[in-house]
Motif scaffolding. Structure first.
Motif, PDB file in Angstrom:
ATOM      1  N   GLN A 167      31.020 -29.158 -45.314  1.00 12.51           N
ATOM      2  CA  GLN A 167      31.070 -30.498 -45.885  1.00 12.51           C
ATOM      3  C   GLN A 167      31.159 -31.563 -44.803  1.00 12.51           C
ATOM      4  OE1 GLN A 167      34.139 -30.996 -48.750  1.00 12.51           O
ATOM      5  NE2 GLN A 167      33.111 -29.777 -50.296  1.00 12.51           N
ATOM      6  N   ALA A 168      31.861 -31.257 -43.728  1.00 12.47           N
ATOM      7  CA  ALA A 168      32.077 -32.254 -42.675  1.00 12.47           C
ATOM      8  C   ALA A 168      30.808 -32.575 -41.896  1.00 12.47           C
ATOM      9  CB  ALA A 168      33.159 -31.772 -41.712  1.00 12.47           C
ATOM     10  N   VAL A 169      29.955 -31.600 -41.647  1.00 11.32           N
ATOM     11  CA  VAL A 169      28.759 -31.850 -40.829  1.00 11.32           C
ATOM     12  C   VAL A 169      27.471 -31.826 -41.634  1.00 11.32           C
ATOM     13  CG1 VAL A 169      29.816 -30.949 -38.731  1.00 11.32           C
ATOM     14  CG2 VAL A 169      28.492 -29.414 -40.168  1.00 11.32           C
ATOM     15  N   GLY A 170      27.538 -31.358 -42.855  1.00 12.16           N
ATOM     16  CA  GLY A 170      26.342 -31.282 -43.685  1.00 12.16           C
ATOM     17  C   GLY A 170      25.880 -29.848 -43.865  1.00 12.16           C
ATOM     18  N   HIS A 171      24.936 -29.694 -44.769  1.00 17.43           N
ATOM     19  CA  HIS A 171      24.428 -28.379 -45.114  1.00 17.43           C
ATOM     20  C   HIS A 171      22.940 -28.293 -44.796  1.00 17.43           C
ATOM     21  CE1 HIS A 171      27.705 -29.308 -48.000  1.00 17.43           C
ATOM     22  NE2 HIS A 171      28.108 -28.095 -47.657  1.00 17.43           N
ATOM     23  N   ALA A 172      22.518 -27.103 -44.450  1.00 15.03           N
ATOM     24  CA  ALA A 172      21.102 -26.771 -44.367  1.00 15.03           C
ATOM     25  C   ALA A 172      20.863 -25.766 -45.483  1.00 15.03           C
ATOM     26  CB  ALA A 172      20.757 -26.179 -43.014  1.00 15.03           C
ATOM     27  N   VAL A 173      20.111 -26.165 -46.478  1.00 13.54           N
ATOM     28  CA  VAL A 173      19.815 -25.291 -47.617  1.00 13.54           C
ATOM     29  C   VAL A 173      18.358 -24.883 -47.478  1.00 13.54           C
ATOM     30  CG1 VAL A 173      19.884 -25.063 -50.125  1.00 13.54           C
ATOM     31  CG2 VAL A 173      21.439 -26.669 -48.983  1.00 13.54           C
ATOM     32  N   TRP A 174      18.093 -23.572 -47.472  1.00 18.87           N
ATOM     33  CA  TRP A 174      16.742 -23.108 -47.182  1.00 18.87           C
ATOM     34  C   TRP A 174      16.264 -22.069 -48.180  1.00 18.87           C
ATOM     35  CZ3 TRP A 174      16.474 -17.912 -46.255  1.00 18.87           C
ATOM     36  CH2 TRP A 174      17.642 -17.279 -45.828  1.00 18.87           C
ATOM     37  N   ALA A 175      14.956 -21.957 -48.255  1.00 21.16           N
ATOM     38  CA  ALA A 175      14.287 -20.952 -49.091  1.00 21.16           C
ATOM     39  C   ALA A 175      13.071 -20.455 -48.325  1.00 21.16           C
ATOM     40  CB  ALA A 175      13.871 -21.549 -50.422  1.00 21.16           C
ATOM     41  N   GLU A 176      12.849 -19.156 -48.414  1.00 19.82           N
ATOM     42  CA  GLU A 176      11.748 -18.538 -47.669  1.00 19.82           C
ATOM     43  C   GLU A 176      10.741 -17.947 -48.641  1.00 19.82           C
ATOM     44  OE1 GLU A 176      12.779 -16.882 -43.626  1.00 19.82           O
ATOM     45  OE2 GLU A 176      12.359 -15.068 -44.784  1.00 19.82           O
ATOM     46  N   LEU A 177       9.473 -18.161 -48.325  1.00 12.42           N
ATOM     47  CA  LEU A 177       8.359 -17.666 -49.134  1.00 12.42           C
ATOM     48  C   LEU A 177       7.479 -16.773 -48.269  1.00 12.42           C
ATOM     49  CD1 LEU A 177       7.310 -21.132 -50.544  1.00 12.42           C
ATOM     50  CD2 LEU A 177       8.359 -19.304 -51.889  1.00 12.42           C
ATOM     51  N   PRO A 178       6.787 -15.807 -48.861  1.00 17.44           N
ATOM     52  CA  PRO A 178       5.769 -15.089 -48.094  1.00 17.44           C
ATOM     53  C   PRO A 178       4.621 -16.055 -47.797  1.00 17.44           C
ATOM     54  CG  PRO A 178       5.716 -14.398 -50.388  1.00 17.44           C
ATOM     55  CD  PRO A 178       6.877 -15.333 -50.239  1.00 17.44           C
ATOM     56  N   PRO A 179       3.878 -15.827 -46.718  1.00 17.11           N
ATOM     57  CA  PRO A 179       2.827 -16.788 -46.352  1.00 17.11           C
ATOM     58  C   PRO A 179       1.662 -16.839 -47.343  1.00 17.11           C
ATOM     59  CG  PRO A 179       2.734 -14.873 -44.929  1.00 17.11           C
ATOM     60  CD  PRO A 179       3.957 -14.722 -45.778  1.00 17.11           C
ATOM     61  N   ARG A 180       1.469 -15.813 -48.133  1.00 24.19           N
ATOM     62  CA  ARG A 180       0.379 -15.792 -49.106  1.00 24.19           C
ATOM     63  C   ARG A 180       0.859 -15.286 -50.430  1.00 24.19           C
ATOM     64  NH1 ARG A 180      -1.274 -15.485 -44.622  1.00 24.19           N
ATOM     65  NH2 ARG A 180      -3.036 -14.977 -43.411  1.00 24.19           N
TER      66      ARG A 180
END
Length: 180
Positions: A167-180
């Motif tokens: 909370q103090a520095v922020g979040h990196a929220v990510w999602a990964e997909l296959p390239p095709r």
């Protein structure tokens, strides 16, 4: 909006040959006019260890979410997964604006697209001071609720999802997909 190559990667002039130079395209892989063959895209992306990474900072306002979508669509125009990546970026950006300090006056959010030969990763960075995002499965989400289904949608579209930060520095929220 330029690629930020991994600093440990060799410079393009240090690469002796690419798969595109090694063999011509087979007849069934010849792209239509205006399209780029996937093997040529992979060859270009593969020049940089870690792939190609693009980032853009947006003002933390709801009217910037369509701009974030356009940014992702532009970067992945030749990818079959562009629609999914665009939807993921919109959901994550909307959460950043609605649930963190990114949506406060002078707040921002950052959209990052990392393109590798093995995966596409969409990450949204927020300014923190909000709740920590939790990914629920689609079946755990209340289908009648007016909100609360966005992260379940993201998890359903992606092969992997995650959150890092505080909370103090922020979040990196990510999602990964296959390239095709």
């Amino acid at each position: 909006m330029a690629a930020a190559p991994d600093e440990a990667s060799p410079a393009p002039d240090e690469v002796s040959s690419t798969p595109a130079e090694a063999s011509p395209l087979p007849d069934d892989d010849v792209p239509a006019c205006g399209e780029v063959a996937p093997m040529l895209v992979d060859a270009m992306v593969g020049l940089w260890r870690g792939g190609m990474i693009y980032r853009r900072t947006f003002p933390g306002r709801a009217d910037q979410i369509p701009e974030a979508r356009r940014f992702v669509r532009f970067l992945l125009e030749d990818s079959a997964r562009r629609d999914d990546a665009e939807q993921i970026a919109a959901e994550l950006a909307a959460n950043a604006v609605a649930h963190t300090a990114s949506g406060q006056p002078h707040g921002t959010f950052i959209v990052e697209v990392a393109r590798r030969t093995t995966a596409i990763r969409v990450t949204v960075y927020d300014c923190g001071w909000g709740s920590t995002p939790r990914f629920a499965s689609r079946r755990d989400a209340d289908v009648l609720a007016e909100d609360g289904r966005g992260l379940a949608l993201v998890a359903g579209l992606a092969v992997r999802v995650g959150v890092r930060g505080t909370q103090a520095v922020g979040h990196a929220v990510w999602a990964e997909l296959p390239p095709r």
